[in-house]
Scaffold this active site. Structure first.
Site, PDB file in Angstrom:
ATOM      1  N   HIS A  64       0.744  -1.339   0.126  1.00 20.53           N
ATOM      2  CA  HIS A  64       0.169  -0.885   0.097  1.00 20.53           C
ATOM      3  C   HIS A  64       1.242   1.084   0.139  1.00 20.53           C
ATOM      4  O   HIS A  64       1.796   1.283   0.249  1.00 20.53           O
ATOM      5  CB  HIS A  64      -1.035   0.222   1.017  1.00 20.53           C
ATOM      6  CG  HIS A  64      -2.150   0.990   1.813  1.00 20.53           C
ATOM      7  ND1 HIS A  64      -2.003   2.026   1.839  1.00 20.53           N
ATOM      8  CD2 HIS A  64      -3.342   1.376   1.581  1.00 20.53           C
ATOM      9  CE1 HIS A  64      -3.264   2.848   2.001  1.00 20.53           C
ATOM     10  NE2 HIS A  64      -3.935   1.800   1.281  1.00 20.53           N
ATOM     11  N   LYS A  84     -10.571   0.124  10.547  1.00 16.66           N
ATOM     12  CA  LYS A  84     -10.656  -0.716  10.188  1.00 16.66           C
ATOM     13  C   LYS A  84     -11.393  -2.195  10.823  1.00 16.66           C
ATOM     14  O   LYS A  84     -11.933  -3.129  10.249  1.00 16.66           O
ATOM     15  CB  LYS A  84      -9.435  -1.425   9.324  1.00 16.66           C
ATOM     16  CG  LYS A  84      -9.203  -0.405   7.913  1.00 16.66           C
ATOM     17  CD  LYS A  84      -8.006  -0.700   7.238  1.00 16.66           C
ATOM     18  CE  LYS A  84      -7.030   0.421   6.195  1.00 16.66           C
ATOM     19  NZ  LYS A  84      -8.255   1.261   4.992  1.00 16.66           N
ATOM     20  N   GLN A 141      -4.415  -5.130   7.504  1.00 19.88           N
ATOM     21  CA  GLN A 141      -5.483  -5.904   6.936  1.00 19.88           C
ATOM     22  C   GLN A 141      -5.423  -7.613   7.982  1.00 19.88           C
ATOM     23  O   GLN A 141      -6.389  -8.402   7.279  1.00 19.88           O
ATOM     24  CB  GLN A 141      -5.353  -5.980   5.982  1.00 19.88           C
ATOM     25  CG  GLN A 141      -5.410  -5.028   4.862  1.00 19.88           C
ATOM     26  CD  GLN A 141      -6.858  -4.369   4.634  1.00 19.88           C
ATOM     27  OE1 GLN A 141      -7.696  -4.914   5.198  1.00 19.88           O
ATOM     28  NE2 GLN A 141      -7.451  -3.572   4.192  1.00 19.88           N
ATOM     29  N   CYS A 175      -5.064   2.433  -3.572  1.00 18.83           N
ATOM     30  CA  CYS A 175      -3.284   2.604  -3.127  1.00 18.83           C
ATOM     31  C   CYS A 175      -2.344   2.051  -3.364  1.00 18.83           C
ATOM     32  O   CYS A 175      -1.575   1.273  -2.796  1.00 18.83           O
ATOM     33  CB  CYS A 175      -3.260   2.797  -1.617  1.00 18.83           C
ATOM     34  SG  CYS A 175      -5.032   4.702  -1.360  1.00 18.83           S
ATOM     35  N   ASP A 225       2.977  -3.673   8.594  1.00 20.16           N
ATOM     36  CA  ASP A 225       1.478  -3.175   7.992  1.00 20.16           C
ATOM     37  C   ASP A 225       0.268  -4.265   8.810  1.00 20.16           C
ATOM     38  O   ASP A 225       0.270  -4.675   7.571  1.00 20.16           O
ATOM     39  CB  ASP A 225       1.903  -2.470   6.592  1.00 20.16           C
ATOM     40  CG  ASP A 225       0.454  -1.907   6.060  1.00 20.16           C
ATOM     41  OD1 ASP A 225      -0.174  -2.438   7.206  1.00 20.16           O
ATOM     42  OD2 ASP A 225       0.432  -1.424   5.406  1.00 20.16           O
TER      43      ASP A 225
HETATM   44  N1  PMP Z   1      -1.458  -0.044   4.552  1.00 18.44           N
HETATM   45  C1  PMP Z   1      -2.498  -1.359   4.604  1.00 18.44           C
HETATM   46  C2  PMP Z   1      -2.682  -2.856   3.670  1.00 18.44           C
HETATM   47  C3  PMP Z   1      -3.987  -0.797   3.720  1.00 18.44           C
HETATM   48  O1  PMP Z   1      -5.350  -2.113   3.555  1.00 18.44           O
HETATM   49  C4  PMP Z   1      -4.500   0.633   4.493  1.00 18.44           C
HETATM   50  C5  PMP Z   1      -5.993   1.296   3.978  1.00 18.44           C
HETATM   51  N2  PMP Z   1      -6.401   0.765   3.013  1.00 18.44           N
HETATM   52  C6  PMP Z   1      -3.572   1.049   4.967  1.00 18.44           C
HETATM   53  C7  PMP Z   1      -2.132   0.995   4.583  1.00 18.44           C
HETATM   54  C8  PMP Z   1      -3.489   3.137   5.353  1.00 18.44           C
HETATM   55  O2  PMP Z   1      -4.444   2.986   6.602  1.00 18.44           O
HETATM   56  P1  PMP Z   1      -5.471   4.178   7.220  1.00 18.44           P
HETATM   57  O3  PMP Z   1      -5.381   4.682   5.602  1.00 18.44           O
HETATM   58  O4  PMP Z   1      -6.603   4.081   8.089  1.00 18.44           O
HETATM   59  O5  PMP Z   1      -4.054   4.860   7.321  1.00 18.44           O
END
Ligand code: PMP
Length: 409
Positions: free
Chosen positions: A121, A224, A201, A364, A198
């Site tokens: 991401h 999430k 998920q 993203c 990270d």
């Molecule tokens: N890493 C991963 C794997 C994600 O799925 C996300 C959210 N789409 C993020 C980072 C970023 O999370 P946040 O937008 O809550 O900062």
């Protein structure tokens, strides 16, 4: 338990398959935050009034519950805005250390290497690009194959004696690949490299014990995991977190300040400059209480069933190509796919018109999509409240998409 979620009462018949973007919240979480604001709201960690004392207890109590939920000590969890913020705090702290502003353990030199995967991401990629640009370090990555999957061998090949940091996601938000964390931690230890996980998920969907996993740092977001938005968490092993330079400075994070210098509190407070997200922390605590009542192992079993059904249903639709691990391989309860001849945004619009919420776009993860040879995919992602009926509704609608857009002619 679906009745616990006011969203579903407000949208009868809605099929919500976008939990990887953000999750709906149970009333227990919404009420915990609202009741705190109504009755107990005050600043925390400043002043000596009874109101401040009580609000501070609620705030710190929530931290203790979130910490215990992920196998961390209380001082190992820092409140952040979200996971993105947490990852930036680590990279910016290392940048400060590289500029001589803190513990040299975190300092990178020109030619040192930061290792990521091609599936990251942007939140776990761009902070490292910036750190590399500031320090002269080199960003390297394990490539993905045509399905978007990377391997431990790919990681090993991308490593060198100069690897100082390995940052990777526990579960990919696009492919659903589940990282072999223990193998990557073992590789990192061979080189004395820091590991950054990270866990955005993974923490919402499976039991995760960060101390057991052995990573040095991790990041996740409350929104999430059935919690409020506006708050996330940075995890760091205690001795590292106490030494990482704080990326942001100001009130509430210091011991002694003169006109020219400042000394910082130990973790977690050294990273929480300014007025903290108090009611969000209370809501975050309520979210982990709710998840604990559900039991993460039961939730993981439920999502395993839904995820398997989702994959089977989507993969069986003619003209649809699923990305990520194949059936039978381990993967999370999210499925990204390409419908031949129909743009992902048209697929999303078609489904939305039938009250089915999914996510479309690059999620993203542009480099990953470039490797997959497509600018965008459609993603269906499940959560605690997802049902087999949601899966069937999606499957039935998907079977009509290509006909509707004339792509089957
Ligand atoms: N890493 C991963 C794997 C994600 O799925 C996300 C959210 N789409 C993020 C980072 C970023 O999370 P946040 O937008 O809550 O900062």
């Amino acid at each position: 338990m679906r009745d616990d979620f006011p969203y579903f009462a407000a949208h009868p018949g809605a099929v919500y398959l976008d939990s990887a973007a953000t999750a709906q919240r149970p009333a227990a979480v919404i009420d915990a935050e609202a009741n705190f604001v109504r009755r107990d709201y005050a600043a925390v960690h400043r002043g000596s009034s009874m109101a401040v004392g009580e609000a501070t207890s609620a705030f710190e109590d929530a931290r203790a519950r979130v910490a215990s939920f992920v196998g961390a000590g209380e001082s190992e969890i820092v409140w952040t805005q979200n996971a993105t913020d947490a990852l930036n705090i680590i990279a910016l702290g290392m940048s400060d250390a590289s500029a001589g502003l803190g513990d040299p353990r975190f300092a990178l030199e020109s030619g040192d290497e930061i290792l990521v995967t091609e599936a990251e991401h942007h939140a776990n990629l761009i902070p490292w690009q910036r750190l590399a640009a500031r320090t002269g370090a080199v960003l390297r990555w394990a490539p993905v194959d045509e399905r978007g999957v990377w391997t431990v061998d790919g990681m090993r090949e991308a490593m060198s004696d100069r690897t100082r940091v390995i940052a990777f996601s526990h579960v990919s938000n696009v492919t659903g690949q589940i990282a072999p964390v223990a193998d990557i931690v073992a590789l990192a230890r061979e080189r004395d490299a820091l590991t950054v996980l990270d866990a955005c998920q993974s923490v919402p969907h499976m039991p995760v014990d960060l101390a057991d996993l052995g990573v040095d740092f991790a990041a996740f977001s409350a929104h999430k995991m059935l919690g409020p938005n506006g708050i996330g968490a940075l995890y760091g092993r205690a001795e590292l977190l106490d030494a990482l330079p704080p990326a942001r400075t100001g009130g509430s994070m210091i011991t002694v300040v003169s006109m020219t210098e400042a000394e910082f509190l130990p973790a977690p407070n050294r990273f929480e400059a300014g007025t903290q997200p108090v009611s969000q922390a209370v809501g975050f605590g309520a979210a982990v209480d709710y998840l604990t009542r559900l039991a993460m192992s039961a939730l993981a079993r439920h999502e395993h069933e839904i995820g398997g059904a989702l994959l089977a249903e989507i993969a069986a639709v003619p003209g649809v190509r699923v990305v990520g691990p194949r059936q039978g391989e381990t993967r999370a309860a999210l499925v990204s796919f390409i419908v031949d001849g129909v743009h992902a945004h048209d697929v999303g619009q078609f489904l939305d018109d039938r009250s089915i919420t999914v996510r479309t776009g690059h999620h993203c993860a542009q480099p990953l999509h470039r490797a997959l040879g497509t600018p965008s995919t459609t993603r269906a992602s499940a959560g605690a409240y997802s049902t087999l009926d949601d899966v069937s509704a999606l499957g039935a609608a998907l079977r009509e998409v290509r006909g509707f857009f004339g792509a089957d002619r």
